[in-house]
Design a protein around this motif. Sequence first.
Motif, PDB file in Angstrom:
ATOM      1  N   TYR A  41       0.820  -1.212   0.000  1.00 49.58           N
ATOM      2  CA  TYR A  41       0.000   0.000   0.000  1.00 49.58           C
ATOM      3  C   TYR A  41       0.855   1.264   0.000  1.00 49.58           C
ATOM      4  O   TYR A  41       0.546   2.230  -0.694  1.00 49.58           O
ATOM      5  CB  TYR A  41      -0.957  -0.008   1.199  1.00 49.58           C
ATOM      6  N   ALA A  42       1.928   1.247   0.753  1.00 48.34           N
ATOM      7  CA  ALA A  42       2.831   2.397   0.772  1.00 48.34           C
ATOM      8  C   ALA A  42       3.471   2.585  -0.601  1.00 48.34           C
ATOM      9  O   ALA A  42       3.571   3.708  -1.109  1.00 48.34           O
ATOM     10  CB  ALA A  42       3.903   2.212   1.839  1.00 48.34           C
ATOM     11  N   GLN A  43       3.877   1.477  -1.216  1.00 44.47           N
ATOM     12  CA  GLN A  43       4.478   1.551  -2.548  1.00 44.47           C
ATOM     13  C   GLN A  43       3.474   2.078  -3.561  1.00 44.47           C
ATOM     14  O   GLN A  43       3.816   2.922  -4.399  1.00 44.47           O
ATOM     15  CB  GLN A  43       4.985   0.177  -2.982  1.00 44.47           C
ATOM     16  N   LEU A  44       2.244   1.619  -3.483  1.00 41.05           N
ATOM     17  CA  LEU A  44       1.212   2.074  -4.404  1.00 41.05           C
ATOM     18  C   LEU A  44       0.980   3.581  -4.277  1.00 41.05           C
ATOM     19  O   LEU A  44       0.889   4.295  -5.286  1.00 41.05           O
ATOM     20  CB  LEU A  44      -0.092   1.313  -4.144  1.00 41.05           C
ATOM     21  N   CYS A  45       0.912   4.083  -3.063  1.00 45.63           N
ATOM     22  CA  CYS A  45       0.702   5.521  -2.834  1.00 45.63           C
ATOM     23  C   CYS A  45       1.875   6.348  -3.366  1.00 45.63           C
ATOM     24  O   CYS A  45       1.673   7.358  -4.047  1.00 45.63           O
ATOM     25  CB  CYS A  45       0.500   5.800  -1.353  1.00 45.63           C
ATOM     26  N   LEU A  46       3.080   5.927  -3.034  1.00 49.20           N
ATOM     27  CA  LEU A  46       4.265   6.643  -3.509  1.00 49.20           C
ATOM     28  C   LEU A  46       4.350   6.621  -5.036  1.00 49.20           C
ATOM     29  O   LEU A  46       4.619   7.644  -5.665  1.00 49.20           O
ATOM     30  CB  LEU A  46       5.538   6.018  -2.931  1.00 49.20           C
ATOM     31  N   GLU A  47       4.123   5.443  -5.610  1.00 49.13           N
ATOM     32  CA  GLU A  47       4.209   5.320  -7.063  1.00 49.13           C
ATOM     33  C   GLU A  47       3.188   6.220  -7.756  1.00 49.13           C
ATOM     34  O   GLU A  47       3.509   6.890  -8.739  1.00 49.13           O
ATOM     35  CB  GLU A  47       3.992   3.869  -7.475  1.00 49.13           C
ATOM     36  N   GLU A  48       1.984   6.251  -7.238  1.00 49.54           N
ATOM     37  CA  GLU A  48       0.938   7.087  -7.840  1.00 49.54           C
ATOM     38  C   GLU A  48       1.344   8.568  -7.810  1.00 49.54           C
ATOM     39  O   GLU A  48       1.184   9.288  -8.795  1.00 49.54           O
ATOM     40  CB  GLU A  48      -0.382   6.878  -7.099  1.00 49.54           C
ATOM     41  N   ALA A  49       1.872   9.013  -6.693  1.00 47.69           N
ATOM     42  CA  ALA A  49       2.283  10.416  -6.566  1.00 47.69           C
ATOM     43  C   ALA A  49       3.433  10.749  -7.523  1.00 47.69           C
ATOM     44  O   ALA A  49       3.413  11.789  -8.198  1.00 47.69           O
ATOM     45  CB  ALA A  49       2.694  10.713  -5.129  1.00 47.69           C
ATOM     46  N   LEU A  50       4.429   9.866  -7.593  1.00 46.69           N
ATOM     47  CA  LEU A  50       5.583  10.126  -8.456  1.00 46.69           C
ATOM     48  C   LEU A  50       5.222  10.060  -9.940  1.00 46.69           C
ATOM     49  O   LEU A  50       5.645  10.903 -10.725  1.00 46.69           O
ATOM     50  CB  LEU A  50       6.712   9.150  -8.129  1.00 46.69           C
ATOM     51  N   VAL A  51       4.432   9.071 -10.311  1.00 48.15           N
ATOM     52  CA  VAL A  51       4.010   8.949 -11.712  1.00 48.15           C
ATOM     53  C   VAL A  51       3.152  10.147 -12.118  1.00 48.15           C
ATOM     54  O   VAL A  51       3.309  10.692 -13.211  1.00 48.15           O
ATOM     55  CB  VAL A  51       3.264   7.614 -11.953  1.00 48.15           C
ATOM     56  N   ASN A  52       2.260  10.579 -11.244  1.00 44.86           N
ATOM     57  CA  ASN A  52       1.440  11.757 -11.550  1.00 44.86           C
ATOM     58  C   ASN A  52       2.303  12.995 -11.771  1.00 44.86           C
ATOM     59  O   ASN A  52       2.027  13.799 -12.662  1.00 44.86           O
ATOM     60  CB  ASN A  52       0.422  12.016 -10.443  1.00 44.86           C
ATOM     61  N   ALA A  53       3.338  13.154 -10.960  1.00 46.32           N
ATOM     62  CA  ALA A  53       4.222  14.307 -11.120  1.00 46.32           C
ATOM     63  C   ALA A  53       4.919  14.273 -12.475  1.00 46.32           C
ATOM     64  O   ALA A  53       5.021  15.298 -13.156  1.00 46.32           O
ATOM     65  CB  ALA A  53       5.256  14.341  -9.993  1.00 46.32           C
ATOM     66  N   VAL A  54       5.383  13.081 -12.870  1.00 47.40           N
ATOM     67  CA  VAL A  54       6.080  12.942 -14.149  1.00 47.40           C
ATOM     68  C   VAL A  54       5.120  13.103 -15.323  1.00 47.40           C
ATOM     69  O   VAL A  54       5.385  13.858 -16.257  1.00 47.40           O
ATOM     70  CB  VAL A  54       6.809  11.574 -14.228  1.00 47.40           C
ATOM     71  N   GLU A  55       4.001  12.386 -15.277  1.00 46.44           N
ATOM     72  CA  GLU A  55       3.081  12.384 -16.420  1.00 46.44           C
ATOM     73  C   GLU A  55       2.253  13.659 -16.522  1.00 46.44           C
ATOM     74  O   GLU A  55       2.177  14.269 -17.578  1.00 46.44           O
ATOM     75  CB  GLU A  55       2.137  11.182 -16.339  1.00 46.44           C
ATOM     76  N   HIS A  56       1.606  14.032 -15.458  1.00 42.61           N
ATOM     77  CA  HIS A  56       0.669  15.161 -15.504  1.00 42.61           C
ATOM     78  C   HIS A  56       1.332  16.500 -15.182  1.00 42.61           C
ATOM     79  O   HIS A  56       0.948  17.521 -15.744  1.00 42.61           O
ATOM     80  CB  HIS A  56      -0.507  14.915 -14.556  1.00 42.61           C
ATOM     81  N   GLY A  57       2.301  16.481 -14.302  1.00 46.32           N
ATOM     82  CA  GLY A  57       2.977  17.726 -13.943  1.00 46.32           C
ATOM     83  C   GLY A  57       3.996  18.160 -14.976  1.00 46.32           C
ATOM     84  O   GLY A  57       4.021  19.310 -15.405  1.00 46.32           O
ATOM     85  N   ASN A  58       4.837  17.206 -15.393  1.00 42.49           N
ATOM     86  CA  ASN A  58       5.938  17.540 -16.307  1.00 42.49           C
ATOM     87  C   ASN A  58       5.767  16.954 -17.701  1.00 42.49           C
ATOM     88  O   ASN A  58       6.649  17.112 -18.551  1.00 42.49           O
ATOM     89  CB  ASN A  58       7.265  17.067 -15.716  1.00 42.49           C
TER      90      ASN A  58
END
Length: 74
Positions: A41-58
């Motif tokens: 669950y911790a990995q899923l939360c972290l991964e979602e946040a990091l992927v969102n930053a890369v895909e949607h933010g940058n």
Amino acid sequence: MAKPFFTNEFVSTMDAVGVTLKSALKSLIERGWVDAKHTFYAQLCLEEALVNAVEHGNHRDAHKTVRIEMSEEG
């Protein structure tokens, strides 16, 4: 302000997300914030946040970076 126990800045690529994800999760486990039963669950939360930053933010622009900082306030 609390001193960060984990800080990393990486280029906006999925490969870099994977490396940072492993390091961040390891840091949370070492601090005792995540136990073996909740690692997924911790990995899923972290991964979602990091992927969102890369895909949607940058927009996967490797010329841009993402910075993650984790700290504890008490």
